[in-house]
Write a protein that holds these residues in place. Structure first.
Motif, PDB file in Angstrom:
ATOM      1  N   VAL A 296      96.065  12.416  74.476  1.00 60.05           N
ATOM      2  CA  VAL A 296      97.446  12.779  74.839  1.00 60.05           C
ATOM      3  C   VAL A 296      97.573  14.297  74.664  1.00 60.05           C
ATOM      4  CG1 VAL A 296      99.892  12.421  74.330  1.00 60.05           C
ATOM      5  CG2 VAL A 296      98.250  10.534  74.011  1.00 60.05           C
ATOM      6  N   PRO A 297      97.441  15.071  75.756  1.00 56.52           N
ATOM      7  CA  PRO A 297      97.498  16.541  75.636  1.00 56.52           C
ATOM      8  C   PRO A 297      98.882  16.999  75.181  1.00 56.52           C
ATOM      9  CG  PRO A 297      96.655  15.891  77.798  1.00 56.52           C
ATOM     10  CD  PRO A 297      97.233  14.668  77.157  1.00 56.52           C
ATOM     11  N   ARG A 298      98.914  17.875  74.176  1.00 51.10           N
ATOM     12  CA  ARG A 298     100.175  18.399  73.641  1.00 51.10           C
ATOM     13  C   ARG A 298     100.032  19.914  73.504  1.00 51.10           C
ATOM     14  NH1 ARG A 298     103.891  14.246  73.581  1.00 51.10           N
ATOM     15  NH2 ARG A 298     103.114  12.344  72.604  1.00 51.10           N
ATOM     16  N   TYR A 299     101.146  20.643  73.429  1.00 48.77           N
ATOM     17  CA  TYR A 299     101.062  22.079  73.132  1.00 48.77           C
ATOM     18  C   TYR A 299     100.521  22.224  71.705  1.00 48.77           C
ATOM     19  CZ  TYR A 299     104.235  22.383  77.101  1.00 48.77           C
ATOM     20  OH  TYR A 299     104.808  22.254  78.340  1.00 48.77           O
ATOM     21  N   ARG A 300      99.658  23.225  71.465  1.00 46.00           N
ATOM     22  CA  ARG A 300      99.059  23.386  70.140  1.00 46.00           C
ATOM     23  C   ARG A 300     100.042  23.989  69.143  1.00 46.00           C
ATOM     24  NH1 ARG A 300      93.578  26.318  67.830  1.00 46.00           N
ATOM     25  NH2 ARG A 300      93.654  25.148  65.850  1.00 46.00           N
ATOM     26  N   ARG A 301     100.902  24.889  69.638  1.00 51.51           N
ATOM     27  CA  ARG A 301     101.930  25.474  68.767  1.00 51.51           C
ATOM     28  C   ARG A 301     103.279  25.348  69.469  1.00 51.51           C
ATOM     29  NH1 ARG A 301      97.550  28.426  67.825  1.00 51.51           N
ATOM     30  NH2 ARG A 301      97.747  29.603  69.761  1.00 51.51           N
ATOM     31  N   ILE A 302     104.306  24.971  68.713  1.00 47.68           N
ATOM     32  CA  ILE A 302     105.665  24.919  69.273  1.00 47.68           C
ATOM     33  C   ILE A 302     106.643  25.481  68.247  1.00 47.68           C
ATOM     34  CG2 ILE A 302     105.284  22.932  70.800  1.00 47.68           C
ATOM     35  CD1 ILE A 302     106.652  21.150  68.693  1.00 47.68           C
ATOM     36  N   THR A 303     107.746  26.018  68.761  1.00 44.93           N
ATOM     37  CA  THR A 303     108.857  26.401  67.882  1.00 44.93           C
ATOM     38  C   THR A 303     110.019  25.472  68.228  1.00 44.93           C
ATOM     39  OG1 THR A 303     108.136  28.703  67.808  1.00 44.93           O
ATOM     40  CG2 THR A 303     110.412  28.259  67.182  1.00 44.93           C
ATOM     41  N   VAL A 304     110.545  24.794  67.214  1.00 43.35           N
ATOM     42  CA  VAL A 304     111.642  23.832  67.400  1.00 43.35           C
ATOM     43  C   VAL A 304     112.896  24.335  66.705  1.00 43.35           C
ATOM     44  CG1 VAL A 304     112.454  21.491  66.783  1.00 43.35           C
ATOM     45  CG2 VAL A 304     110.094  21.844  67.594  1.00 43.35           C
ATOM     46  N   LYS A 305     114.027  24.283  67.404  1.00 41.58           N
ATOM     47  CA  LYS A 305     115.324  24.587  66.789  1.00 41.58           C
ATOM     48  C   LYS A 305     116.124  23.283  66.748  1.00 41.58           C
ATOM     49  CE  LYS A 305     116.226  29.508  67.495  1.00 41.58           C
ATOM     50  NZ  LYS A 305     117.119  30.496  68.170  1.00 41.58           N
ATOM     51  N   ALA A 306     116.868  23.095  65.658  1.00 43.59           N
ATOM     52  CA  ALA A 306     117.654  21.864  65.500  1.00 43.59           C
ATOM     53  C   ALA A 306     118.671  22.074  64.388  1.00 43.59           C
ATOM     54  CB  ALA A 306     116.721  20.697  65.129  1.00 43.59           C
ATOM     55  N   THR A 307     119.486  21.042  64.161  1.00 45.08           N
ATOM     56  CA  THR A 307     120.412  21.053  63.022  1.00 45.08           C
ATOM     57  C   THR A 307     119.977  19.933  62.074  1.00 45.08           C
ATOM     58  OG1 THR A 307     122.193  21.844  64.453  1.00 45.08           O
ATOM     59  CG2 THR A 307     122.837  20.821  62.353  1.00 45.08           C
ATOM     60  N   ASP A 308     119.872  20.254  60.783  1.00 41.66           N
ATOM     61  CA  ASP A 308     119.373  19.226  59.849  1.00 41.66           C
ATOM     62  C   ASP A 308     120.535  18.418  59.250  1.00 41.66           C
ATOM     63  OD1 ASP A 308     118.640  21.458  56.992  1.00 41.66           O
ATOM     64  OD2 ASP A 308     120.538  20.712  57.810  1.00 41.66           O
ATOM     65  N   LEU A 309     120.221  17.496  58.367  1.00 44.02           N
ATOM     66  CA  LEU A 309     121.230  16.578  57.818  1.00 44.02           C
ATOM     67  C   LEU A 309     122.286  17.294  56.974  1.00 44.02           C
ATOM     68  CD1 LEU A 309     119.056  13.463  56.993  1.00 44.02           C
ATOM     69  CD2 LEU A 309     121.265  13.411  58.193  1.00 44.02           C
ATOM     70  N   GLU A 310     121.919  18.503  56.476  1.00 49.95           N
ATOM     71  CA  GLU A 310     122.924  19.265  55.709  1.00 49.95           C
ATOM     72  C   GLU A 310     123.778  20.132  56.641  1.00 49.95           C
ATOM     73  OE1 GLU A 310     120.529  17.320  53.417  1.00 49.95           O
ATOM     74  OE2 GLU A 310     119.572  18.981  54.478  1.00 49.95           O
ATOM     75  N   GLY A 311     123.490  20.054  57.942  1.00 54.62           N
ATOM     76  CA  GLY A 311     124.280  20.848  58.895  1.00 54.62           C
ATOM     77  C   GLY A 311     123.741  22.250  59.105  1.00 54.62           C
ATOM     78  N   ASN A 312     122.537  22.531  58.556  1.00 56.47           N
ATOM     79  CA  ASN A 312     121.948  23.862  58.741  1.00 56.47           C
ATOM     80  C   ASN A 312     121.147  23.930  60.041  1.00 56.47           C
ATOM     81  OD1 ASN A 312     122.779  24.559  56.044  1.00 56.47           O
ATOM     82  ND2 ASN A 312     121.032  23.346  55.307  1.00 56.47           N
ATOM     83  N   GLU A 313     121.224  25.099  60.683  1.00 55.37           N
ATOM     84  CA  GLU A 313     120.384  25.342  61.864  1.00 55.37           C
ATOM     85  C   GLU A 313     118.978  25.604  61.309  1.00 55.37           C
ATOM     86  OE1 GLU A 313     121.214  25.555  65.204  1.00 55.37           O
ATOM     87  OE2 GLU A 313     119.362  26.452  65.933  1.00 55.37           O
TER      88      GLU A 313
END
Ligand SMILES: OCN(O)CCCc1ccccc1
Ligand code: NI
Length: 183
Positions: free
Chosen positions: A121-138
């Motif tokens: 299953v080919p995937r990108y080797r490095r990625i940068t992910v942005k999200a909001t966590d359970l405490e509401g932090n970016e």
């Protein structure tokens, strides 16, 4: 608690649905669901709990897998360098990725797929992910190799994509271009 009875399997339309963004700040209901998703992963990796409730061990879980049409994912695993990744994330998105790719030499599996589907299953080797966590932090996560693979598997679920969609049908174990195995 989430058990295998709550996890939908191949053929269920939820697995081919592009999920809705979660309005922020998240509702108590959405937070509770996401916490239960993280708890499922911890339970599934605890031998006693896992066998008592007949869980399939998992390192990640995406909301569509429990028939929730929301952009939420949970991960709980340690990578090859023993770094712990334990997150419940709202609205995760890949904001950048390497050209270089990676894959697991053992292929991938899925809690929603009750069969082996062999192939790289080919995937990108490095990625940068942005999200909001359970405490509401970016949060901004720079991920590589195994961690990058797990996050891509989960983010795919949020777009109705299954791991085997990426496998080369003619030559499942053909070495992907510009790729280094993660394991
Ligand atoms: O979506 C979660 N999933 O079904 C559990 C297994 C996740 C997973 C398995 C192999 C490689 C990357 C991720
Ligand atoms: Ni999966």
């Amino acid at each position: 608690m989430i058990t295998m009875d709550d996890i939908v399997r191949e053929g269920h339309p939820a697995l081919r649905t592009v999920t809705e963004e979660v309005p922020l700040p998240p509702s108590d209901k959405d937070k509770k669901t996401l916490e239960e998703m993280v708890q499922y992963l911890k339970n599934s990796q605890d031998e006693q709990v896992c066998s008592r409730y007949g869980l399939r061990p998992g390192v990640g879980l995406a909301a569509p897998q429990i028939n929730v049409n929301k952009r939420m994912l949970a991960v709980h695993f340690t990578d090859m360098k023993d770094k712990l990744y334990s997150y419940g994330l709202f609205n995760p998105r890949i904001v950048s990725h390497s050209v270089e790719r990676t894959y697991l030499s053992t292929g991938e599996g899925c809690l929603s797929v009750d069969r082996e589907v062999p192939g790289y299953v080919p995937r990108y080797r490095r990625i940068t992910v942005k999200a909001t966590d359970l405490e509401g932090n970016e949060v901004k996560l720079r991920l590589k190799d195994y961690a990058a693979i797990v996050f891509q598997h989960e983010i795919d679920h949020l777009h109705g994509v299954m791991f085997y969609d990426h496998i080369d049908q003619e030559q499942p174990f053909k070495e992907p271009e510009n790729a280094t195995p993660a394991d």
